[in-house]
Design a protein around this motif. Sequence first.
Motif, PDB file in Angstrom:
ATOM      1  N   UNK A 182       0.825  -1.207   0.000  1.00 10.96           N
ATOM      2  CA  UNK A 182       0.000   0.000   0.000  1.00 10.96           C
ATOM      3  C   UNK A 182       0.859   1.257   0.000  1.00 10.96           C
ATOM      4  N   UNK A 183       0.679   2.114  -1.008  1.00  8.58           N
ATOM      5  CA  UNK A 183       1.522   3.306  -1.135  1.00  8.58           C
ATOM      6  C   UNK A 183       0.745   4.613  -1.005  1.00  8.58           C
ATOM      7  N   UNK A 184      -0.564   4.557  -0.955  1.00  8.32           N
ATOM      8  CA  UNK A 184      -1.350   5.785  -0.896  1.00  8.32           C
ATOM      9  C   UNK A 184      -1.070   6.587   0.381  1.00  8.32           C
ATOM     10  N   UNK A 185      -0.922   5.965   1.550  1.00 12.88           N
ATOM     11  CA  UNK A 185      -0.576   6.782   2.731  1.00 12.88           C
ATOM     12  C   UNK A 185       0.729   7.568   2.536  1.00 12.88           C
ATOM     13  N   UNK A 186       1.685   6.971   1.879  1.00 13.62           N
ATOM     14  CA  UNK A 186       2.956   7.675   1.612  1.00 13.62           C
ATOM     15  C   UNK A 186       2.742   8.811   0.611  1.00 13.62           C
ATOM     16  N   UNK A 187       1.925   8.578  -0.411  1.00 17.41           N
ATOM     17  CA  UNK A 187       1.652   9.616  -1.405  1.00 17.41           C
ATOM     18  C   UNK A 187       0.960  10.823  -0.789  1.00 17.41           C
ATOM     19  N   UNK A 188       0.135  10.571   0.228  1.00 17.14           N
ATOM     20  CA  UNK A 188      -0.595  11.650   0.882  1.00 17.14           C
ATOM     21  C   UNK A 188       0.106  12.157   2.145  1.00 17.14           C
ATOM     22  N   UNK A 189       1.323  11.668   2.406  1.00 13.42           N
ATOM     23  CA  UNK A 189       2.122  12.077   3.570  1.00 13.42           C
ATOM     24  C   UNK A 189       1.376  11.890   4.884  1.00 13.42           C
ATOM     25  N   UNK A 190       0.719  10.762   5.013  1.00 19.49           N
ATOM     26  CA  UNK A 190      -0.071  10.492   6.210  1.00 19.49           C
ATOM     27  C   UNK A 190       0.773   9.884   7.322  1.00 19.49           C
TER      28      UNK A 190
END
Length: 121
Positions: free
Chosen positions: A54-62
């Motif tokens: 899962x990479x979306x949290x990294x893309x959104x800087x979460x």
Amino acid sequence: MAENTDNLSQVRHVVLVLSGKGGVGKSTITTELALALRQSGRKVGILDVDLCGPSIPRMLSVGRPDVHQCDAGWVPVYTDAQKSLALMSIGFLMDDPNEAVVWRGPKKTGIHTFICLTVGE
């Protein structure tokens, strides 16, 4: 299932970004689409069930937020103060979100069933 229907009663549109192949930009498209919709004044939610990393949290800087569960299911993480972009990622539930989920067989089927029942069919 009535309680899941109530949870989604205010959802007007559902967009599914899906491919049978990895590395084609599903997470990037999902993130960019969510940001564009938020920019246009919409409230957006992302359910990231990318079992291959899962990479979306990294893309959104979460980062690594604490995820909470209530009687109605998992409570999403909001990425902004206005609460216009909500995110729930399988990466939040993993020890190391940089690794792929190596669940196979019943365990993998179980997480898909759990996600479908938690979020609604």
